[in-house]
Write a protein that holds these residues in place. Sequence first.
Motif, PDB file in Angstrom:
ATOM      1  N   SER A  52       6.680 -15.233   0.941  1.00  0.00           N
ATOM      2  CA  SER A  52       5.745 -15.236  -0.179  1.00  0.00           C
ATOM      3  C   SER A  52       5.694 -13.874  -0.861  1.00  0.00           C
ATOM      4  O   SER A  52       6.111 -12.856  -0.302  1.00  0.00           O
ATOM      5  N   LYS A  53       5.151 -13.882  -2.061  1.00  0.00           N
ATOM      6  CA  LYS A  53       4.953 -12.632  -2.790  1.00  0.00           C
ATOM      7  C   LYS A  53       4.015 -11.718  -2.005  1.00  0.00           C
ATOM      8  O   LYS A  53       4.211 -10.505  -1.949  1.00  0.00           O
ATOM      9  N   THR A  54       3.007 -12.301  -1.369  1.00  0.00           N
ATOM     10  CA  THR A  54       2.074 -11.512  -0.566  1.00  0.00           C
ATOM     11  C   THR A  54       2.808 -10.808   0.571  1.00  0.00           C
ATOM     12  O   THR A  54       2.571  -9.622   0.832  1.00  0.00           O
ATOM     13  N   ALA A  55       3.707 -11.508   1.240  1.00  0.00           N
ATOM     14  CA  ALA A  55       4.481 -10.899   2.326  1.00  0.00           C
ATOM     15  C   ALA A  55       5.382  -9.789   1.793  1.00  0.00           C
ATOM     16  O   ALA A  55       5.502  -8.727   2.411  1.00  0.00           O
ATOM     17  N   GLU A  56       6.007 -10.025   0.651  1.00  0.00           N
ATOM     18  CA  GLU A  56       6.839  -8.991   0.017  1.00  0.00           C
ATOM     19  C   GLU A  56       6.004  -7.750  -0.286  1.00  0.00           C
ATOM     20  O   GLU A  56       6.412  -6.626  -0.007  1.00  0.00           O
ATOM     21  N   TYR A  57       4.833  -7.935  -0.845  1.00  0.00           N
ATOM     22  CA  TYR A  57       3.953  -6.813  -1.166  1.00  0.00           C
ATOM     23  C   TYR A  57       3.520  -6.078   0.095  1.00  0.00           C
ATOM     24  O   TYR A  57       3.451  -4.847   0.117  1.00  0.00           O
ATOM     25  N   ALA A  58       3.225  -6.817   1.147  1.00  0.00           N
ATOM     26  CA  ALA A  58       2.828  -6.189   2.412  1.00  0.00           C
ATOM     27  C   ALA A  58       3.968  -5.356   2.984  1.00  0.00           C
ATOM     28  O   ALA A  58       3.752  -4.242   3.473  1.00  0.00           O
ATOM     29  N   LEU A 109      -0.326   3.949  -3.502  1.00  0.00           N
ATOM     30  CA  LEU A 109       0.493   2.849  -2.983  1.00  0.00           C
ATOM     31  C   LEU A 109       0.852   1.854  -4.075  1.00  0.00           C
ATOM     32  O   LEU A 109       1.992   1.399  -4.153  1.00  0.00           O
ATOM     33  N   ALA A 110      -0.108   1.523  -4.917  1.00  0.00           N
ATOM     34  CA  ALA A 110       0.154   0.573  -6.002  1.00  0.00           C
ATOM     35  C   ALA A 110       1.222   1.113  -6.941  1.00  0.00           C
ATOM     36  O   ALA A 110       2.115   0.374  -7.370  1.00  0.00           O
ATOM     37  N   ARG A 131      -2.812  -3.203  -8.315  1.00  0.00           N
ATOM     38  CA  ARG A 131      -3.763  -2.592  -7.374  1.00  0.00           C
ATOM     39  C   ARG A 131      -4.734  -3.602  -6.779  1.00  0.00           C
ATOM     40  O   ARG A 131      -5.005  -3.565  -5.573  1.00  0.00           O
ATOM     41  N   ARG A 132      -5.278  -4.495  -7.589  1.00  0.00           N
ATOM     42  CA  ARG A 132      -6.252  -5.469  -7.062  1.00  0.00           C
ATOM     43  C   ARG A 132      -5.609  -6.367  -6.002  1.00  0.00           C
ATOM     44  O   ARG A 132      -6.220  -6.667  -4.984  1.00  0.00           O
ATOM     45  N   TYR A 133      -4.388  -6.775  -6.258  1.00  0.00           N
ATOM     46  CA  TYR A 133      -3.666  -7.622  -5.301  1.00  0.00           C
ATOM     47  C   TYR A 133      -3.366  -6.814  -4.040  1.00  0.00           C
ATOM     48  O   TYR A 133      -3.563  -7.269  -2.914  1.00  0.00           O
ATOM     49  N   LEU A 134      -2.908  -5.583  -4.236  1.00  0.00           N
ATOM     50  CA  LEU A 134      -2.557  -4.720  -3.112  1.00  0.00           C
ATOM     51  C   LEU A 134      -3.763  -4.470  -2.216  1.00  0.00           C
ATOM     52  O   LEU A 134      -3.638  -4.456  -0.984  1.00  0.00           O
TER      53      LEU A 134
END
Length: 142
Positions: A3-9, A29-30, A37-40
């Motif tokens: 997922s995109k969330t996993a990629e971002y993590a 980090l963002a 930033r909000r997602y991060l």
Amino acid sequence: MISKTAEYALRAVTCLAVEPEASTSADVLAEKTKVPRRYLTRVLQDLASMGLVTSRSGPGGGYLLAHATDEVTILDVINAVAPLERINACPLGLKSHSSLCPLHAELDRAYAATEAAFAAVTIRQLLESTNPIVPLCEVTSS
């Protein structure tokens, strides 16, 4: 596949691993990871709740890795935010399928192989790769 969330993590953890003793703000980090930033912030909260990162508020605060880079795998990071879903029962709910049909059994084998591959690579290995491309860094030629 992830997922995109996993990629971002993974981006965030890799970025933190570059300087594991330094606290890094969500803003920095963002910017470095190119993640909104909000997602991060939500991703970092998930990583913190699973014990992969710690956070400190106030001046000089930010995020730190909670473990040594050789103790954290790609799979650990993925599982902290968006685990890969294995197929344990018939996705169609068919009562006659007491075990997985050939299609779903094969798909689950692929998921298992992916999990094993991700579990075999630590964050330290990513950073110490001999590949000339450095994770999350623009490389300019001289």
